[in-house]
Design a protein around this motif. Structure first.
Motif, PDB file in Angstrom:
ATOM      1  N   VAL A 116       0.871  -1.179   0.000  1.00  0.00           N
ATOM      2  CA  VAL A 116       0.000   0.000   0.000  1.00  0.00           C
ATOM      3  C   VAL A 116       0.905   1.225   0.000  1.00  0.00           C
ATOM      4  CG1 VAL A 116      -1.619   1.363   1.370  1.00  0.00           C
ATOM      5  CG2 VAL A 116      -1.964  -1.103   1.127  1.00  0.00           C
ATOM      6  N   PRO A 117       0.791   2.094  -1.007  1.00  0.00           N
ATOM      7  CA  PRO A 117       1.704   3.243  -1.074  1.00  0.00           C
ATOM      8  C   PRO A 117       1.331   4.329  -0.074  1.00  0.00           C
ATOM      9  CG  PRO A 117       0.135   3.330  -2.882  1.00  0.00           C
ATOM     10  CD  PRO A 117      -0.131   2.043  -2.155  1.00  0.00           C
ATOM     11  N   LEU A 151       0.912   1.059  -7.851  1.00  0.00           N
ATOM     12  CA  LEU A 151      -0.062   1.984  -7.271  1.00  0.00           C
ATOM     13  C   LEU A 151       0.631   3.250  -6.792  1.00  0.00           C
ATOM     14  CD1 LEU A 151      -2.355  -0.280  -5.034  1.00  0.00           C
ATOM     15  CD2 LEU A 151      -3.043   0.905  -7.129  1.00  0.00           C
ATOM     16  N   ARG A 152      -0.093   4.359  -6.897  1.00  0.00           N
ATOM     17  CA  ARG A 152       0.423   5.627  -6.379  1.00  0.00           C
ATOM     18  C   ARG A 152      -0.683   6.339  -5.621  1.00  0.00           C
ATOM     19  NH1 ARG A 152       0.974  10.909  -8.754  1.00  0.00           N
ATOM     20  NH2 ARG A 152       0.251  10.074 -10.752  1.00  0.00           N
ATOM     21  N   ARG A 153      -0.335   6.868  -4.464  1.00  0.00           N
ATOM     22  CA  ARG A 153      -1.318   7.620  -3.679  1.00  0.00           C
ATOM     23  C   ARG A 153      -1.310   9.072  -4.121  1.00  0.00           C
ATOM     24  NH1 ARG A 153      -3.199   6.638   2.444  1.00  0.00           N
ATOM     25  NH2 ARG A 153      -4.825   8.215   2.474  1.00  0.00           N
ATOM     26  N   ILE A 200      -9.525  -1.421   0.555  1.00  0.00           N
ATOM     27  CA  ILE A 200     -10.630  -1.468  -0.403  1.00  0.00           C
ATOM     28  C   ILE A 200     -10.370  -0.514  -1.564  1.00  0.00           C
ATOM     29  CG2 ILE A 200     -13.067  -0.844  -0.719  1.00  0.00           C
ATOM     30  CD1 ILE A 200     -13.478  -1.943   2.192  1.00  0.00           C
ATOM     31  N   ALA A 201      -9.922   0.696  -1.254  1.00  0.00           N
ATOM     32  CA  ALA A 201      -9.627   1.679  -2.301  1.00  0.00           C
ATOM     33  C   ALA A 201      -8.524   1.178  -3.233  1.00  0.00           C
ATOM     34  CB  ALA A 201      -9.234   3.012  -1.681  1.00  0.00           C
ATOM     35  N   CYS A 202      -7.486   0.591  -2.668  1.00  0.00           N
ATOM     36  CA  CYS A 202      -6.388   0.042  -3.480  1.00  0.00           C
ATOM     37  C   CYS A 202      -6.872  -1.122  -4.341  1.00  0.00           C
ATOM     38  CB  CYS A 202      -5.252  -0.416  -2.578  1.00  0.00           C
ATOM     39  SG  CYS A 202      -4.303   0.899  -1.807  1.00  0.00           S
ATOM     40  N   LEU A 207      -8.206  -3.637  -9.596  1.00  0.00           N
ATOM     41  CA  LEU A 207      -9.152  -4.453 -10.364  1.00  0.00           C
ATOM     42  C   LEU A 207      -9.684  -3.756 -11.609  1.00  0.00           C
ATOM     43  CD1 LEU A 207     -11.217  -6.181  -7.513  1.00  0.00           C
ATOM     44  CD2 LEU A 207      -9.467  -7.193  -8.984  1.00  0.00           C
ATOM     45  N   LYS A 208      -9.264  -2.530 -11.834  1.00  0.00           N
ATOM     46  CA  LYS A 208      -9.689  -1.829 -13.050  1.00  0.00           C
ATOM     47  C   LYS A 208      -9.048  -2.427 -14.297  1.00  0.00           C
ATOM     48  CE  LYS A 208     -10.833   2.641 -10.958  1.00  0.00           C
ATOM     49  NZ  LYS A 208     -10.496   4.088 -10.875  1.00  0.00           N
TER      50      LYS A 208
END
Length: 223
Positions: A116-117, A151-153, A200-202, A207-208
């Motif tokens: 998780v970033p 992933l990037r926050r 959940i957000a990640c 999943l996109k």
């Protein structure tokens, strides 16, 4: 010689009880290690963690190593991991979790380990992502890929301790973007599972990409 002097002046101490420990011991004394609150929740899709997260995002498998509660030894370990520049604690705990699940066939499904970033503002303040070494160790143990850039926050949220689960999930919407369109079975890793809003957000972002799957592991859980 200098190492011996430093060891005498600044001995290693157990994170749990402050007892002096040898350099060969990992962060806690034998007594505290024997009392670590392991969840023994297997990495699968039939446990309470999977059930809670899967209600909001499609999760394949989920697991967490330790129970987290106020002032227990897990909280102390996570505090040192996040704020005392001890990210190697994550690597040590990853090894323990792997040993507990070594013969679990679900682990063979994982293809890429993803941390998780954290937001760039927090990174500048802390100078490290506390879960990175944990992820690298897991990727080595699982003999799979490690990708810290998928992933990037993009949004920096303030403390959400006063927000309920629904409010946290709402605030985390669009907090992350993915930098890759590659599909994989991702093992998403974080330090503590509370409401699950961040995970959940990640997951929703990962999943996109068509054909991607997401499983989750956290060092600790409050659930």
């Amino acid at each position: 010689m200098w190492q011996e002097i430093l060891s005498t002046l600044f001995p290693n101490r157990c994170i749990g009880c402050e007892t002096i420990i040898s350099s060969s011991q990992h962060y806690v004394c034998e007594r505290c290690k024997a009392h670590l609150p392991f969840t023994y929740i297997p990495f699968n899709n039939t446990n309470s963690i999977h059930s809670q997260l899967n209600n909001s995002a499609k999760i394949e498998f989920a697991s967490s190593l330790l129970f987290f509660s106020k002032e227990n030894i897990t909280q102390q370990l996570i505090h040192h991991l996040k704020y005392k520049n001890k990210p190697e604690i994550g690597s040590w705990l990853a090894e323990i979790w792997f040993m507990q699940n070594e013969n679990n066939p679900c682990l063979k499904e994982v293809k890429t380990v993803v941390p998780v970033p954290i937001h760039s503002k927090r990174y500048k303040k802390r100078n490290y992502n506390q879960i990175l070494l944990c992820c690298k160790k897991l990727a080595t143990l699982l003999n799979c890929n490690f990708d810290e850039h998928v992933l990037r926050r993009v949004s920096h949220t303030k403390s959400q301790t006063q927000s309920n689960r629904e409010e946290r999930i709402k605030k985390m919407e669009n907090a992350f973007i993915r930098n890759s369109n590659c599909s994989s079975h991702y093992l998403l890793v974080d330090d503590v599972l509370t409401t699950g809003a961040t995970l959940i957000a990640c997951t929703q972002e990962l999943l996109k990409t068509d054909d991607s799957q997401v499983s989750i592991f956290t060092l600790a859980t409050t659930i």
